[in-house]
Design an enzyme around this catalytic site. Sequence first.
Site, short mmCIF file in Angstrom:
data_model
loop_
_atom_site.label_atom_id
_atom_site.label_comp_id
_atom_site.label_asym_id
_atom_site.label_seq_id
_atom_site.Cartn_x
_atom_site.Cartn_y
_atom_site.Cartn_z
CG HIS A 128 0.60 8.96 -7.06
ND1 HIS A 128 -0.57 9.29 -6.39
CD2 HIS A 128 0.51 9.57 -8.27
CE1 HIS A 128 -1.32 10.04 -7.17
NE2 HIS A 128 -0.70 10.24 -8.32
CG HIS A 138 -1.81 1.18 1.33
ND1 HIS A 138 -3.13 1.15 0.93
CD2 HIS A 138 -1.59 2.45 1.77
CE1 HIS A 138 -3.66 2.35 1.12
NE2 HIS A 138 -2.75 3.16 1.64
CD GLU A 139 1.56 3.65 3.65
OE1 GLU A 139 1.77 4.72 3.03
OE2 GLU A 139 0.51 3.43 4.27
#
Length: 676
Positions: A474, A467-468
């Site tokens: 991004h 997730h991180e």
Amino acid sequence: MSNPLLKKFTTYNETAPFSQIKTKHFKPAFIEGIKNAKAEIDAITNNTNVPTFENTIEALEFSGQQLNRISSIFFNLNSAETTDDIQQIAQEISPLLTEFSNDITLNEVLFKRVKLVYQIKDDLNLTPEQDMLLTNKYKSFVRNGANLNEDQKTELRKIDTELSKLKLKFGENVLAETHDFELHLTNKSQLSGLPEGTIEAAELTAKQKEKDGWVFTLDYPSYVPFMTYADDRNLRKQLAIAFGAKAFRNNKNDNQQIVLDIANLRYKRANLLGYKSHAHFVLEERMAETPENVISFLNDLLVKAKPAAIEEFNKIETLAKKDSINHLEKWDSAYYSEKLKKELFDLEEEKLKPYFKLENVIEGVFQISKKLYDLQFEEITTIEKYHEEVKTYKVTDTSGNYVSILYADFFPRKGKRNGAWMTSFKNQWKKDNENSRPHISIVCNFTKPTKTKPSLLTFNEVTTLFHEFGHALHGMLANTTYPSLSGTSVFWDFVELPSQIFENWCYQKDALNLFAKHYETNELIPMELIDKIKKSSNFLEGMQTLRQLSFGILDMDWHSKNPSEIKNVKTFETASFKNTQLFSDVKENCMSTSFSHIFQGGYSSGYYSYKWAEVLDADAFSLFLEKGIFDKETALKFKANILEKGGTVKPMDLYTKFRGQKPTNEALLKRAGLLK
């Protein structure tokens, strides 16, 4: 005094020179940084030339870069490596930063110049990115009081200063409460049910605290396994009540009044700016647009999730009754959920952990990123760190072009807040024919290595790392002209798409085969375990969804109405949870007083965005499933339209360009097993 924060960094790729930076340097650096940034603003307002996009909007965008850099280093340390001195400086400096921010947005001469450019924007032949920047700059002035009269501007300044102090104090109290409690055990029989690695970690913690026996804390890697495996129900109860009572104990770290003050000040601020509530103000700049849309979205999912949640709850309670527990309590949930999981799928978390050695999972994340986005990661020791445990990487593409610096900080310690997050020490931007690349950081609190075992992650920790890392991608792949539109600078209900979609690879055989290897034998994770992981992927999804919805609803209840009538935080919260509650209330516990996402972080009126982004990620990943999880064309489309574009284009336009259609919640409901 020579101050390294005020000089050009001569380090590798201008990374932060942590070894030279001392705590005493921060306050003078902030004061000087604010002075220099003000001078840059003065240069814009004193310009006698006609306002243009270049001499006003671009000049404003690239002003204050020195101050931004100082702020990012300081506040990242305040989250990951804080001290009493750093917290004291944060309290002193936050009002100054708020005042400076208001000095910009309430500067009439500056706003007049911005407004003049905005009024002729259709004649300027701007690129879409320039148009977005101009629109954002104009709106940020209006949304921060540029059209208010002098008395109202004074009131706004007062509110903003007070809010900045309160949010800091809220976070300090939660951190203090987390470290204030420990469960110190000296009788070996009290450890019944706990895995060997958990016991070893607790023994290590005890030694560090110069105590005999075993110490369990409210840090997740200690708290979660204890709640999941400890056979002693009374001890589980003790730990659960302590966890839920953070900053709700009527002591010096109590957050009840702070919560009320923050909610009321946010409401007053929104009213002052002409909005019905804080949520109306926030959601104007979100995909969801209005509180009504958010509430409708949450309630729609609630209708679908609640029957499944009740069914799952009843199954756990039935199992607990075999142990003569007739009434399931919160401290029984993880314990009997794990037993039910074993019964239904013959899957134990502890059997998975040997296949998820931290170093292997990191390598897996890197390999998947290479297959999808042509990235390469090289650990380098020439980058200075803020703590010896931090790992540092140079990120390049497969042609060797420099992409980013990555910091990774994995283990809990004193001075580091709980949870996991991605942040940056430096944004990406383009200026003077240079693409200035970002410095990205991921911070987690994973299971520490012990003297006999490396760091072996729970599957939940594996998905957290993915997730991180999705957020980090991004940030690292950002490729925009302007820093305020770069990377994760997107609408808040869009920012979780890159992080949540990346979690999907954790459940795929072809991805797991890259990194899920037994830490002792190097044997690949058996197919039967992969099948069990996949089958159990939506285990208790109804209860999990209900839990997320309850937090989203609580957030909206705090922020979409007038909070002035709320006299008691606990009473208000209990009413908010009424439709989502499965377990009996615990009188000593309160969620709001430690709900850092909404009272300290940036999620106020935005907690729903996790579920919102789940709709997007399930819909987007269904394309990968259709084309192949490593399909290059799909991956490069996602990279070009989502990961590189930042906030340069409206999120729904970016999404439909990638997907070819608007998202529907069908893929999410199907994945969650909530479609009947």
